[in-house]
Design a protein around this motif. Structure first.
Motif, PDB file in Angstrom:
ATOM      1  N   SER A   4      54.204 -10.637 -64.126  1.00 53.03           N
ATOM      2  CA  SER A   4      53.591 -11.244 -62.943  1.00 53.03           C
ATOM      3  C   SER A   4      54.370 -12.488 -62.550  1.00 53.03           C
ATOM      4  N   MET A   5      54.541 -12.661 -61.251  1.00 51.08           N
ATOM      5  CA  MET A   5      55.172 -13.861 -60.708  1.00 51.08           C
ATOM      6  C   MET A   5      54.215 -14.511 -59.722  1.00 51.08           C
ATOM      7  N   GLU A   6      54.204 -15.843 -59.691  1.00 50.17           N
ATOM      8  CA  GLU A   6      53.443 -16.576 -58.685  1.00 50.17           C
ATOM      9  C   GLU A   6      54.391 -17.494 -57.934  1.00 50.17           C
ATOM     10  N   ILE A  61      48.743 -19.266 -53.052  1.00 50.17           N
ATOM     11  CA  ILE A  61      49.588 -18.631 -54.065  1.00 50.17           C
ATOM     12  C   ILE A  61      49.863 -17.181 -53.674  1.00 50.17           C
ATOM     13  N   TRP A  62      51.133 -16.800 -53.772  1.00 49.27           N
ATOM     14  CA  TRP A  62      51.518 -15.396 -53.615  1.00 49.27           C
ATOM     15  C   TRP A  62      51.718 -14.819 -55.013  1.00 49.27           C
ATOM     16  N   HIS A  63      51.018 -13.739 -55.312  1.00 49.83           N
ATOM     17  CA  HIS A  63      51.103 -13.072 -56.609  1.00 49.83           C
ATOM     18  C   HIS A  63      51.878 -11.765 -56.446  1.00 49.83           C
ATOM     19  N   VAL A  64      52.907 -11.568 -57.240  1.00 52.91           N
ATOM     20  CA  VAL A  64      53.676 -10.323 -57.227  1.00 52.91           C
ATOM     21  C   VAL A  64      53.758  -9.811 -58.664  1.00 52.91           C
ATOM     22  N   ASN A  65      53.385  -8.551 -58.856  1.00 55.61           N
ATOM     23  CA  ASN A  65      53.370  -7.942 -60.190  1.00 55.61           C
ATOM     24  C   ASN A  65      54.263  -6.709 -60.203  1.00 55.61           C
ATOM     25  N   LYS A 103      53.228 -14.154 -66.557  1.00 53.10           N
ATOM     26  CA  LYS A 103      52.877 -13.231 -67.633  1.00 53.10           C
ATOM     27  C   LYS A 103      53.965 -12.190 -67.776  1.00 53.10           C
ATOM     28  N   ASN A 104      54.214 -11.751 -68.990  1.00 55.30           N
ATOM     29  CA  ASN A 104      55.042 -10.566 -69.204  1.00 55.30           C
ATOM     30  C   ASN A 104      54.659  -9.971 -70.553  1.00 55.30           C
ATOM     31  N   ILE A 105      54.585  -8.658 -70.589  1.00 59.02           N
ATOM     32  CA  ILE A 105      54.155  -7.946 -71.791  1.00 59.02           C
ATOM     33  C   ILE A 105      54.667  -6.517 -71.717  1.00 59.02           C
ATOM     34  N   ALA A 226      45.149  -3.622 -65.091  1.00 58.34           N
ATOM     35  CA  ALA A 226      44.850  -3.726 -63.656  1.00 58.34           C
ATOM     36  C   ALA A 226      45.275  -5.064 -63.065  1.00 58.34           C
ATOM     37  N   GLU A 227      45.374  -6.104 -63.898  1.00 56.15           N
ATOM     38  CA  GLU A 227      45.859  -7.384 -63.378  1.00 56.15           C
ATOM     39  C   GLU A 227      47.275  -7.248 -62.830  1.00 56.15           C
ATOM     40  N   PHE A 228      48.048  -6.328 -63.356  1.00 59.87           N
ATOM     41  CA  PHE A 228      49.409  -6.081 -62.893  1.00 59.87           C
ATOM     42  C   PHE A 228      49.454  -4.963 -61.853  1.00 59.87           C
ATOM     43  N   ALA A 229      48.729  -3.886 -62.116  1.00 62.94           N
ATOM     44  CA  ALA A 229      48.821  -2.687 -61.278  1.00 62.94           C
ATOM     45  C   ALA A 229      48.012  -2.786 -60.004  1.00 62.94           C
TER      46      ALA A 229
END
Length: 250
Positions: A4-6, A61-65, A103-105, A226-229
């Motif tokens: 995830s990037m913000e 904030i722009w969220h990109v996953n 985040k990254n996992i 789902a936080e990413f997808a």
């Protein structure tokens, strides 16, 4: 890798944010991609990313996953090189104050976190941060029905995972039959894209009273994913952004 990037967003004076701006930011995302890779990606039925915007009194904030390593290299890396873009539709510039990988996992570790947890889960609360909707039987479903949510997530997991594949037939239907919605606080919030009004909802819902240990763990894993997808339809355009909270029985 899932990541995830913000990015902090600076709009022109007098311009107020709206959820439907997600389609504008999606246009910028596409413009930043290598054209050959973008053409290859568009041949897929599912997109390896989701994005949406959130805001408070003092920040936007722009969220990109992204859902795999290839998407990280071809989406997030190019995006972080652009500190501004011009919205042709609105004829103004939008700036970014900073980019942060939050985040990254790996798929393997995301799965292990759910299945190695020794404590019992109480429930999973999902906050729907951007308008969310599902398309079923030719119409929009404007409620977080567990089977629709889980089916959406399982399809993405099986498409992009570099670890396990969730092969059980009718898995979403099976899990949905042994979990319950324990609480919800939802309201209607339509999403507009290219003049089309999409019926959708926002708010929060909790899923619990798990009848089986396997259902409990699978639900937690997928709702963390789902936080990413994203959840539901048009997650590439700004819909279906969520935050999940797994609550443990102490």
């Amino acid at each position: 890798m899932i990541a995830s990037m913000e990015a902090g967003v600076i709009l022109p004076e007098g311009v107020t944010p709206s959820q439907s701006m997600g389609s504008i930011f999606h246009g910028h995302l596409i413009e930043c991609l290598d054209s050959a890779w973008a053409d290859k990606m568009h041949e897929q039925s599912l997109r390896p990313y989701s994005q949406y915007i959130t805001w408070s009194a003092d920040s936007i904030i722009w969220h990109v996953n992204v859902l795999n390593e290839e998407a990280f290299e071809n989406i997030l890396v190019p995006l972080m090189k652009h500190t501004t873009f011009h919205s042709e539709h609105n004829d103004y510039d939008i700036e970014f104050s900073e980019f942060t990988i939050t985040k990254n996992i790996s798929y393997e570790n995301l799965e292990a976190a759910a299945w190695k947890e020794q404590r019992q889960l109480h429930d999973v609360k999902v906050e729907f941060l951007s308008p969310t909707s599902f398309k079923t039987n030719g119409t929009y479903a404007i409620f977080p029905f567990p089977e629709l949510m889980l089916n959406s997530l399982i399809r993405k997991w099986n498409t992009f995972s570099d670890a396990s594949i969730l092969e059980e037939q009718d898995l979403a239907k099976h899990i949905a039959s042994v979990i319950e919605i324990t609480d919800y606080n939802l309201h209607m919030q339509p999403f507009y894209v290219e003049g089309q009004r999409i019926r959708a909802f926002r708010g929060a819902a909790s899923f619990g009273r798990f009848h089986t240990d396997a259902a409990m763990r699978m639900t937690a894993m997928l709702l963390n994913y789902a936080e990413f997808a994203g959840i539901g339809i048009k997650t590439a355009l700004g819909m279906g952004g969520i935050r999940s909270h797994v609550q443990i029985i102490k």
